[in-house]
Enzyme design. Structure first.
Site, PDB file in Angstrom:
ATOM      1  N   CYS A   1      23.650  33.490 -26.160  1.00  0.00           N
ATOM      2  CA  CYS A   1      23.453  32.658 -24.974  1.00  0.00           C
ATOM      3  C   CYS A   1      24.538  32.864 -23.924  1.00  0.00           C
ATOM      4  CB  CYS A   1      23.378  31.186 -25.366  1.00  0.00           C
ATOM      5  SG  CYS A   1      24.915  30.526 -26.080  1.00  0.00           S
ATOM      6  N   GLU A   2      25.743  33.225 -24.358  1.00  0.00           N
ATOM      7  CA  GLU A   2      26.834  33.444 -23.407  1.00  0.00           C
ATOM      8  C   GLU A   2      26.632  34.739 -22.632  1.00  0.00           C
ATOM      9  OE1 GLU A   2      31.730  33.112 -23.319  1.00  0.00           O
ATOM     10  OE2 GLU A   2      30.664  33.219 -25.224  1.00  0.00           O
TER      11      GLU A   2
END
Length: 232
Positions: free
Chosen positions: A163-164
């Site tokens: 997700c980062e």
């Protein structure tokens, strides 16, 4: 001298959890956490294209605000790879779906309400901007980048596509993950301690899942290149 193996193994597992978005299990819930109450967050201060950051106990989850109480975020999920039923896919991702998605290295960029995205956690807005200085893209460039990636099932990796990586690509134009960097530094520290044999074996086994090594590969063939890479 204290045996370093249990401590090193515990540290490795803790850092691995930094990269997995498993929610805490509620007692007596059968493994599923009930959704948070609606209207928990004030979204009036959010702007389209903002990077939303939700600190957890062992990890941080990230998303891009699209406006109108909608957040785009990358989550491991097995369901988009086995069905095209949008009503099923759009339901809040359960721990079972999430864990199977991690194992199968499958995810989707989904749009949820702020409440479902944050799941009761506090939200930081654009907290990573200070790390990228002049690389911040405008709101009408960051948000459309996220919207273009709403294409169903996509590849997922704890180390290389989480997700980062998704949010830093959308807002800063470069897919990076500081959580991955911390994890890799921890792994290097464990491997360089030659006494941590058990922890090194755990690292090798984790690499099979995280790096997608074929099951037919023999263990020495897996471990030796992995250890050389980490030691470099």
């Amino acid at each position: 001298m204290k045996n370093p193996v249990p401590q090193a193994a515990s540290l490795l597992l803790e850092k691995l959890m930094l990269l997995v978005h498993i929610r805490p299990l509620a007692a007596g819930s059968g493994g599923e956490t009930p959704p948070p109450a609606p209207s928990y967050y004030d979204t009036s201060c959010f702007k389209r294209g903002d990077l939303l950051e939700v600190p957890r106990t062992l990890f941080i989850h990230f998303g891009i605000y699209l406006g109108e109480n909608r957040v785009a975020h990358l989550m491991p999920d097995i369901l988009p790879s086995i069905t095209s039923d949008r009503r099923q896919i759009q339901q809040v991702v359960t721990n079972k779906r999430l864990i199977l998605g991690v194992i199968a290295r499958t995810a989707s960029v989904r749009v949820d309400t702020v409440e479902d995205f944050a799941y009761g956690g506090s939200i930081l807005v654009n907290h990573m901007d200070r790390l990228f200085e002049d690389q911040v893209l405008g709101s009408e460039e960051a948000a459309p980048r996220a919207e273009k990636l709403l294409v169903g099932a996509t590849a997922y990796s704890l180390l290389w596509n989480n997700c980062e990586h998704f949010v830093t690509y959308c807002r800063y134009g470069a897919p990076v993950s500081f959580q991955t960097d911390k994890f890799c530094e921890t792994v290097k520290m464990i491997i360089r301690d030659q006494r941590s044999v058990l922890a090194s074996v755990l690292v090798g086994l984790a690499s099979i899942v995280c790096l997608g090594v074929a099951p037919s590969t023999t263990l020495p063939t897996i471990f030796i290149p992995f250890f050389l890479w980490m030691a470099g």
